[in-house]
Scaffold this active site. Structure first.
Site, short mmCIF file in Angstrom:
data_model
loop_
_atom_site.label_atom_id
_atom_site.label_comp_id
_atom_site.label_asym_id
_atom_site.label_seq_id
_atom_site.Cartn_x
_atom_site.Cartn_y
_atom_site.Cartn_z
N SER A 9 8.28 2.67 0.85
CA SER A 9 7.12 3.02 0.01
C SER A 9 6.43 4.22 0.64
O SER A 9 5.92 4.15 1.76
CB SER A 9 6.13 1.84 -0.05
N HIS A 34 10.32 4.37 -3.08
CA HIS A 34 9.38 3.52 -3.82
C HIS A 34 8.06 4.29 -3.97
O HIS A 34 7.47 4.73 -2.98
CB HIS A 34 9.18 2.20 -3.09
N ASP A 36 4.34 4.33 -5.40
CA ASP A 36 3.23 3.46 -5.82
C ASP A 36 2.15 4.25 -6.54
O ASP A 36 1.50 5.12 -5.96
CB ASP A 36 2.62 2.78 -4.58
N MET A 38 -1.40 4.12 -8.40
CA MET A 38 -2.63 3.30 -8.51
C MET A 38 -3.73 4.11 -9.17
O MET A 38 -3.84 5.32 -8.97
CB MET A 38 -3.08 2.87 -7.12
N HIS A 68 6.42 2.24 -9.27
CA HIS A 68 5.69 0.98 -9.39
C HIS A 68 4.31 1.30 -9.94
O HIS A 68 3.46 1.82 -9.22
CB HIS A 68 5.62 0.32 -7.99
N MET A 70 0.75 0.59 -11.01
CA MET A 70 -0.41 -0.33 -10.89
C MET A 70 -1.54 0.35 -11.63
O MET A 70 -2.53 0.80 -11.03
CB MET A 70 -0.72 -0.58 -9.41
N MET A 139 5.47 -9.34 -5.90
CA MET A 139 4.51 -8.87 -4.90
C MET A 139 4.30 -9.97 -3.86
O MET A 139 4.00 -11.11 -4.21
CB MET A 139 3.15 -8.55 -5.56
N GLY A 144 -2.48 -2.86 -4.16
CA GLY A 144 -3.60 -1.93 -3.94
C GLY A 144 -3.54 -1.20 -2.61
O GLY A 144 -4.01 -0.08 -2.52
N PHE A 145 -2.95 -1.82 -1.61
CA PHE A 145 -2.98 -1.21 -0.28
C PHE A 145 -1.71 -1.52 0.50
O PHE A 145 -1.14 -2.60 0.34
CB PHE A 145 -4.18 -1.74 0.52
N ASP A 177 7.96 -6.72 -2.46
CA ASP A 177 7.08 -5.61 -2.08
C ASP A 177 5.81 -6.15 -1.42
O ASP A 177 5.03 -6.86 -2.05
CB ASP A 177 6.72 -4.83 -3.35
N GLY A 178 5.63 -5.80 -0.14
CA GLY A 178 4.40 -6.13 0.56
C GLY A 178 4.63 -6.90 1.84
O GLY A 178 5.17 -8.01 1.83
N GLY A 199 6.65 -0.18 3.45
CA GLY A 199 5.82 1.00 3.65
C GLY A 199 5.47 1.19 5.11
O GLY A 199 6.11 1.96 5.84
C1 DX5 Z 1 1.03 -2.35 -2.52
C2 DX5 Z 1 2.25 -1.50 -2.78
C3 DX5 Z 1 3.30 -1.56 -1.75
C4 DX5 Z 1 2.87 -1.15 -0.38
C5 DX5 Z 1 3.72 -1.85 0.61
O1 DX5 Z 1 0.25 -2.38 -3.65
O2 DX5 Z 1 2.85 -1.87 -4.00
O3 DX5 Z 1 4.46 -0.86 -2.15
O4 DX5 Z 1 2.94 0.22 -0.14
O5 DX5 Z 1 3.26 -1.52 1.86
P1 DX5 Z 1 3.57 -2.41 3.13
O6 DX5 Z 1 5.05 -2.42 3.30
O7 DX5 Z 1 2.85 -1.70 4.23
O8 DX5 Z 1 3.02 -3.79 2.84
ZN ZN Z 2 4.82 -1.02 -4.58
#
Ligand code: DX5
Ligand code: ZN
Length: 229
Positions: A9, A34, A36, A38, A68, A70, A139, A144-145, A177-178, A199
Protein backbone atom coordinates in the site's frame (compact mmCIF):
# COMPACT_ATOMS: atom_id res chain seq x y z
CA UNK A 1 -5.63 -22.06 -6.23
CA UNK A 2 -4.85 -18.42 -6.99
CA UNK A 3 -1.18 -17.41 -7.02
CA UNK A 4 0.08 -15.38 -4.07
CA UNK A 5 -0.02 -11.62 -4.55
CA UNK A 6 1.85 -9.13 -2.36
CA UNK A 7 0.39 -5.65 -2.81
CA UNK A 8 2.28 -2.87 -1.02
CA UNK A 9 0.00 0.00 0.00
CA UNK A 10 1.61 3.23 -1.17
CA UNK A 11 -0.21 5.05 1.62
CA UNK A 12 2.95 4.56 3.70
CA UNK A 13 5.38 5.42 0.87
CA UNK A 14 7.24 8.71 0.56
CA UNK A 15 4.80 10.75 -1.53
CA UNK A 16 7.50 13.25 -2.45
CA UNK A 17 9.21 10.44 -4.40
CA UNK A 18 6.21 8.31 -5.32
CA UNK A 19 7.31 7.14 -8.80
CA UNK A 20 10.69 6.07 -7.46
CA UNK A 21 9.13 4.35 -4.44
CA UNK A 22 6.77 2.34 -6.68
CA UNK A 23 9.61 1.39 -9.05
CA UNK A 24 11.69 0.24 -6.09
CA UNK A 25 9.00 -1.83 -4.44
CA UNK A 26 8.10 -3.55 -7.74
CA UNK A 27 11.77 -4.26 -8.48
CA UNK A 28 11.94 -5.74 -4.98
CA UNK A 29 9.33 -8.37 -5.89
CA UNK A 30 5.93 -6.80 -5.22
CA UNK A 31 3.15 -8.00 -7.54
CA UNK A 32 0.58 -5.18 -7.40
CA UNK A 33 0.42 -1.56 -6.29
CA UNK A 34 -2.33 -1.04 -3.68
CA UNK A 35 -3.74 2.47 -4.12
CA UNK A 36 -5.77 3.83 -1.18
CA UNK A 37 -8.24 6.56 -2.10
CA UNK A 38 -9.75 8.48 0.84
CA UNK A 39 -12.16 11.41 0.73
CA UNK A 40 -12.41 12.87 4.27
CA UNK A 41 -16.10 11.88 4.19
CA UNK A 42 -16.45 8.10 4.02
CA UNK A 43 -13.24 7.92 6.07
CA UNK A 44 -11.61 10.68 8.15
CA UNK A 45 -8.55 11.10 5.93
CA UNK A 46 -7.74 12.52 2.50
CA UNK A 47 -5.28 10.95 0.09
CA UNK A 48 -4.86 10.58 -3.67
CA UNK A 49 -7.08 10.52 -6.75
CA UNK A 50 -7.08 9.57 -10.45
CA UNK A 51 -4.42 12.15 -11.38
CA UNK A 52 -1.88 10.31 -9.24
CA UNK A 53 -2.87 6.96 -10.74
CA UNK A 54 -2.45 8.40 -14.23
CA UNK A 55 0.91 9.92 -13.24
CA UNK A 56 2.17 6.49 -12.15
CA UNK A 57 1.12 5.00 -15.49
CA UNK A 58 2.84 7.85 -17.37
CA UNK A 59 5.91 7.28 -15.22
CA UNK A 60 5.99 3.75 -16.66
CA UNK A 61 4.39 1.60 -13.98
CA UNK A 62 2.97 -1.45 -15.77
CA UNK A 63 2.09 -3.65 -12.76
CA UNK A 64 -1.59 -3.99 -11.82
CA UNK A 65 -2.87 -1.00 -9.84
CA UNK A 66 -5.32 -2.15 -7.17
CA UNK A 67 -7.52 0.86 -6.41
CA UNK A 68 -9.22 0.72 -3.01
CA UNK A 69 -11.95 3.35 -2.94
CA UNK A 70 -12.82 4.71 0.50
CA UNK A 71 -15.05 7.41 -0.94
CA UNK A 72 -18.76 8.13 -0.96
CA UNK A 73 -20.45 8.18 -3.39
CA UNK A 74 -18.37 5.87 -5.57
CA UNK A 75 -19.99 5.76 -9.02
CA UNK A 76 -18.95 9.21 -10.25
CA UNK A 77 -15.25 8.58 -9.75
CA UNK A 78 -15.07 5.03 -11.23
CA UNK A 79 -14.79 6.03 -14.93
CA UNK A 80 -12.04 8.51 -13.98
CA UNK A 81 -10.00 5.76 -12.34
CA UNK A 82 -10.57 3.41 -15.28
CA UNK A 83 -9.26 6.10 -17.65
CA UNK A 84 -6.36 6.76 -15.29
CA UNK A 85 -5.16 3.16 -15.65
CA UNK A 86 -6.66 1.31 -12.68
CA UNK A 87 -6.61 -2.48 -13.10
CA UNK A 88 -8.90 -3.42 -10.23
CA UNK A 89 -11.37 -1.16 -8.44
CA UNK A 90 -12.81 -2.11 -5.05
CA UNK A 91 -15.44 -0.25 -3.03
CA UNK A 92 -17.30 -0.56 0.27
CA UNK A 93 -20.99 -1.59 0.04
CA UNK A 94 -21.92 1.09 2.61
CA UNK A 95 -20.63 3.73 0.19
CA UNK A 96 -22.88 2.74 -2.75
CA UNK A 97 -26.68 2.99 -2.91
CA UNK A 98 -26.75 0.23 -5.52
CA UNK A 99 -23.99 -2.28 -4.99
CA UNK A 100 -24.86 -4.49 -7.95
CA UNK A 101 -24.97 -1.51 -10.29
CA UNK A 102 -21.57 -0.26 -9.08
CA UNK A 103 -19.99 -3.67 -9.73
CA UNK A 104 -21.41 -3.68 -13.25
CA UNK A 105 -20.14 -0.14 -13.82
CA UNK A 106 -16.57 -1.12 -12.83
CA UNK A 107 -16.68 -4.07 -15.24
CA UNK A 108 -18.21 -2.01 -18.05
CA UNK A 109 -15.27 0.37 -17.64
CA UNK A 110 -12.93 -2.54 -18.31
CA UNK A 111 -11.61 -3.08 -14.77
CA UNK A 112 -11.85 -5.99 -12.36
CA UNK A 113 -14.31 -5.46 -9.53
CA UNK A 114 -13.85 -5.94 -5.79
CA UNK A 115 -16.10 -5.53 -2.77
CA UNK A 116 -14.58 -4.47 0.58
CA UNK A 117 -15.88 -5.45 4.00
CA UNK A 118 -15.12 -3.42 7.12
CA UNK A 119 -14.39 -5.28 10.36
CA UNK A 120 -18.03 -4.98 11.53
CA UNK A 121 -19.71 -5.49 8.14
CA UNK A 122 -21.20 -8.92 7.51
CA UNK A 123 -20.50 -10.84 4.33
CA UNK A 124 -24.23 -11.11 3.54
CA UNK A 125 -23.97 -9.05 0.35
CA UNK A 126 -21.92 -11.92 -1.10
CA UNK A 127 -25.12 -14.03 -1.18
CA UNK A 128 -26.16 -12.02 -4.20
CA UNK A 129 -23.05 -10.67 -5.90
CA UNK A 130 -20.13 -13.04 -5.26
CA UNK A 131 -20.25 -14.50 -8.77
CA UNK A 132 -19.95 -11.02 -10.27
CA UNK A 133 -16.77 -10.20 -8.35
CA UNK A 134 -13.10 -10.70 -9.18
CA UNK A 135 -11.98 -9.95 -5.64
CA UNK A 136 -13.26 -9.93 -2.07
CA UNK A 137 -11.29 -7.60 0.20
CA UNK A 138 -11.55 -7.96 3.97
CA UNK A 139 -10.43 -5.06 6.14
CA UNK A 140 -8.49 -6.17 9.19
CA UNK A 141 -8.39 -2.59 10.51
CA UNK A 142 -10.96 0.18 10.31
CA UNK A 143 -10.29 2.04 7.08
CA UNK A 144 -8.67 5.46 7.08
CA UNK A 145 -5.09 5.09 8.26
CA UNK A 146 -1.98 2.98 7.81
CA UNK A 147 -0.04 1.58 10.73
CA UNK A 148 -2.95 0.15 12.78
CA UNK A 149 -2.98 -3.27 14.46
CA UNK A 150 -4.54 -6.35 12.86
CA UNK A 151 -8.02 -7.09 14.30
CA UNK A 152 -8.01 -10.84 15.13
CA UNK A 153 -11.70 -11.45 14.25
CA UNK A 154 -10.67 -10.96 10.61
CA UNK A 155 -9.25 -14.51 10.70
CA UNK A 156 -12.66 -16.14 11.22
CA UNK A 157 -14.11 -13.87 8.60
CA UNK A 158 -11.37 -14.92 6.15
CA UNK A 159 -12.29 -18.57 6.75
CA UNK A 160 -15.96 -17.76 6.05
CA UNK A 161 -15.09 -15.84 2.86
CA UNK A 162 -12.73 -18.63 1.75
CA UNK A 163 -15.52 -21.21 2.13
CA UNK A 164 -17.92 -19.04 0.11
CA UNK A 165 -15.38 -18.50 -2.69
CA UNK A 166 -14.48 -22.20 -2.84
CA UNK A 167 -18.16 -23.17 -2.96
CA UNK A 168 -18.73 -20.71 -5.79
CA UNK A 169 -15.86 -22.28 -7.78
CA UNK A 170 -14.85 -19.10 -9.63
CA UNK A 171 -11.28 -17.70 -9.61
CA UNK A 172 -12.09 -14.91 -7.15
CA UNK A 173 -9.23 -13.47 -5.11
CA UNK A 174 -9.41 -13.08 -1.32
CA UNK A 175 -7.47 -10.03 -0.21
CA UNK A 176 -6.65 -8.83 3.30
CA UNK A 177 -5.82 -5.24 4.19
CA UNK A 178 -4.62 -3.77 7.48
CA UNK A 179 -1.94 -4.64 10.00
CA UNK A 180 -0.37 -7.36 7.82
CA UNK A 181 3.27 -8.03 8.85
CA UNK A 182 5.88 -10.71 8.20
CA UNK A 183 5.07 -11.96 11.72
CA UNK A 184 1.34 -12.60 11.18
CA UNK A 185 1.12 -13.24 7.44
CA UNK A 186 1.39 -17.05 7.75
CA UNK A 187 -1.63 -17.17 10.05
CA UNK A 188 -3.52 -14.92 7.63
CA UNK A 189 -2.61 -17.19 4.69
CA UNK A 190 -3.73 -20.22 6.71
CA UNK A 191 -7.14 -18.57 7.18
CA UNK A 192 -7.50 -18.41 3.40
CA UNK A 193 -6.13 -15.14 2.02
CA UNK A 194 -4.20 -15.23 -1.27
CA UNK A 195 -3.67 -11.49 -1.78
CA UNK A 196 -1.89 -9.47 0.91
CA UNK A 197 -1.83 -5.69 1.28
CA UNK A 198 0.93 -4.31 3.48
CA UNK A 199 1.72 -0.64 3.95
CA UNK A 200 3.77 0.21 7.02
CA UNK A 201 5.32 -3.29 7.17
CA UNK A 202 6.98 -2.66 3.79
CA UNK A 203 7.50 1.11 3.64
CA UNK A 204 8.28 1.50 7.35
CA UNK A 205 6.96 3.87 9.98
CA UNK A 206 8.29 7.44 9.95
CA UNK A 207 11.48 7.56 11.96
CA UNK A 208 11.89 3.78 12.18
CA UNK A 209 14.81 1.83 10.74
CA UNK A 210 13.77 0.50 7.29
CA UNK A 211 14.36 -3.10 6.21
CA UNK A 212 15.22 -3.20 2.46
CA UNK A 213 12.04 -3.72 0.41
CA UNK A 214 13.35 -6.91 -1.23
CA UNK A 215 14.15 -8.40 2.16
CA UNK A 216 10.79 -7.72 3.80
CA UNK A 217 8.85 -8.82 0.69
CA UNK A 218 10.78 -12.07 0.44
CA UNK A 219 10.29 -12.74 4.16
CA UNK A 220 6.55 -12.25 3.66
CA UNK A 221 6.43 -14.42 0.55
CA UNK A 222 8.42 -17.21 2.21
CA UNK A 223 6.02 -17.21 5.18
CA UNK A 224 3.02 -17.44 2.83
CA UNK A 225 4.66 -20.11 0.65
CA UNK A 226 5.24 -22.22 3.75
CA UNK A 227 1.46 -22.33 4.23
CA UNK A 228 0.15 -22.34 0.66
CA UNK A 229 2.63 -24.81 -0.86
C1 DX5 B 1 -6.36 1.51 5.43
C2 DX5 B 1 -5.84 1.14 4.07
C3 DX5 B 1 -4.71 0.19 4.05
C4 DX5 B 1 -3.49 0.65 4.79
C5 DX5 B 1 -2.75 -0.54 5.27
O1 DX5 B 1 -7.55 2.20 5.29
O2 DX5 B 1 -6.86 0.56 3.29
O3 DX5 B 1 -4.39 -0.21 2.74
O4 DX5 B 1 -2.63 1.45 4.04
O5 DX5 B 1 -1.68 -0.10 6.01
P1 DX5 B 1 -0.95 -1.03 7.05
O6 DX5 B 1 -0.40 -2.19 6.30
O7 DX5 B 1 0.09 -0.13 7.63
O8 DX5 B 1 -1.99 -1.45 8.06
ZN1 ZN C 1 -6.39 -0.35 1.32
Amino acid sequence: MQSTVIAPSILSANFAKLGEEVDKVLAAGADWVHFDVMDNHYVPNLTIGPLVCEALRKHGVSAPIDVHLMVEPVDRIIPDFAKAGASLISFHPEASRHVHRTIQLIKAEGCQAGLVFNPATSLDALDYVLEDLDLVLLMSVNPGFGGQSFIPSALDKLREARARIDACGKPIRLEIDGGVKAENIAEIARAGADTFVAGSAIFGHPGSEKEPYAQIISRMRAAVDGVRA
